[in-house]
Motif scaffolding. Structure first.
Motif, short mmCIF file in Angstrom:
data_model
loop_
_atom_site.label_atom_id
_atom_site.label_comp_id
_atom_site.label_asym_id
_atom_site.label_seq_id
_atom_site.Cartn_x
_atom_site.Cartn_y
_atom_site.Cartn_z
N SER A 238 0.85 -1.18 0.00
CA SER A 238 0.00 0.00 0.00
C SER A 238 0.90 1.24 0.00
O SER A 238 1.86 1.31 0.76
N ARG B 10 -13.38 6.74 0.97
CA ARG B 10 -12.62 7.94 1.32
C ARG B 10 -13.26 9.11 0.57
O ARG B 10 -13.95 8.89 -0.43
N VAL C 232 -7.26 -6.90 4.54
CA VAL C 232 -6.11 -6.01 4.52
C VAL C 232 -6.38 -4.86 5.50
O VAL C 232 -7.37 -4.14 5.35
N GLY D 169 -12.34 -7.97 -2.24
CA GLY D 169 -12.43 -9.16 -3.09
C GLY D 169 -12.69 -8.84 -4.55
O GLY D 169 -13.30 -7.82 -4.88
N THR D 170 -12.18 -9.73 -5.41
CA THR D 170 -12.37 -9.60 -6.86
C THR D 170 -13.56 -10.43 -7.29
O THR D 170 -13.61 -11.63 -6.99
N GLU E 39 -5.84 -4.90 -9.41
CA GLU E 39 -4.94 -4.18 -8.50
C GLU E 39 -5.27 -4.68 -7.11
O GLU E 39 -6.25 -4.26 -6.49
N ILE E 40 -4.48 -5.62 -6.65
CA ILE E 40 -4.84 -6.32 -5.40
C ILE E 40 -3.61 -6.51 -4.50
O ILE E 40 -2.48 -6.35 -4.95
N ARG F 40 -0.79 10.99 1.75
CA ARG F 40 -2.18 10.71 1.37
C ARG F 40 -3.13 11.22 2.46
O ARG F 40 -4.28 11.55 2.20
P1 5GP Z 1 -7.00 0.77 -0.10
O1 5GP Z 1 -7.84 0.63 1.12
O2 5GP Z 1 -5.79 1.61 0.14
O3 5GP Z 1 -7.82 1.19 -1.31
O4 5GP Z 1 -6.46 -0.70 -0.46
C1 5GP Z 1 -5.76 -1.44 0.48
C2 5GP Z 1 -5.13 -2.62 -0.20
O5 5GP Z 1 -6.13 -3.54 -0.66
C3 5GP Z 1 -4.30 -2.26 -1.43
O6 5GP Z 1 -3.06 -2.96 -1.36
C4 5GP Z 1 -5.14 -2.76 -2.58
O7 5GP Z 1 -4.35 -3.12 -3.70
C5 5GP Z 1 -5.79 -3.96 -1.95
N1 5GP Z 1 -6.99 -4.41 -2.68
C6 5GP Z 1 -7.90 -3.67 -3.36
N2 5GP Z 1 -8.84 -4.44 -3.92
C7 5GP Z 1 -8.51 -5.72 -3.62
C8 5GP Z 1 -9.09 -7.00 -3.93
O8 5GP Z 1 -10.10 -7.13 -4.60
N3 5GP Z 1 -8.46 -8.08 -3.42
C9 5GP Z 1 -7.33 -8.00 -2.66
N4 5GP Z 1 -6.79 -9.13 -2.24
N5 5GP Z 1 -6.76 -6.83 -2.35
C10 5GP Z 1 -7.34 -5.70 -2.82
#
Ligand code: 5GP
Length: 197
Positions: free
Chosen positions: A21, A51, A83, A89-90, A108-109, A144
């Protein structure tokens, strides 16, 4: 009648953009989509609240923990991971549809999700995006301004663990300069699509 039937159309490919991240994955993915017409970015579902400025259905599909549970039970996710206290999730159906259409599907995961997808999809290509240094990563996360000190510390700790996985990826892109890193990523995408960059 120039349109190809689905039997003639080449199957699409999966490109995973992962890494800690704050490494700048999002910006690079935006650049990639601007420059590679076949690229399509999957919109993940998440239990994280939006956000400021984030739009439902564009940045993420923002769902309740109950709805996320339902999607997990129904087998709707290709992968999912927790996370920093939220789940992401995708959605499988979107990805399958776009692959069948011959698109370059970009995920982007986080690295946990990337490992799950690699186990499922043999020919998925994984790119690990890193900031030029750990100090720079911290600076970017702080800039950020979205997280508390506690959350920032947690993100840095996770980043340390994730950086240890770098050797398992197909490509590593150092995001020292966005234009240069975007060129590198476009080159990877072009070669995946069987074109010279
Ligand atoms: P943020 O909260 O900063 O948008 O994302 C936090 C983390 O979750 C980032 O590393 C992002 O790439 C990851 N992330 C976003 N969408 C997915 C997803 O669908 N699956 C997974 N495993 N991680 C995700």
């Amino acid at each position: 009648m120039t349109e190809r039937t689905s039997a003639q159309r080449p199957r699409g490919r999966l490109l995973i953009i992962s890494g800690p991240s704050g490494a700048g994955k999002g910006t690079l993915v935006d650049r990639l989509v601007e420059r590679v017409p076949e690229a399509w970015v999957s919109v993940s579902a998440t239990t994280r609240p939006p956000r400021p400025g984030e739009v439902d259905g564009v940045d993420y599909r923002f769902v309740s923990p109950e709805e996320f549970d339902r999607l997990v039970k129904a087998g709707e996710f290709l992968e999912w991971a927790e996370v920093h206290g939220n789940r992401y999730g995708t959605l499988r159906s979107d990805v399958e549809k776009k692959i069948a259409e011959g698109r370059l599907v970009v995920l982007e995961i986080d690295p946990q999700g990337a490992q799950q997808v690699r186990r499922l999809v043999d020919d998925a290509v994984c790119v690990f995006v890193v900031a030029p240094s750990f100090e720079e990563l911290e600076r970017r996360i702080r800039k950020r301004g979205a997280e508390s000190d506690e959350e920032i510390a947690a993100r840095l700790k996770t980043a340390e663990r994730e950086l240890a996985l770098v050797g398992t990826y197909d490509y590593v892109v150092q995001n020292d300069d966005v234009a240069r890193a975007a060129d590198e990523l476009v080159g990877i995408a072009e070669s995946l699509l069987g074109r010279r960059s």
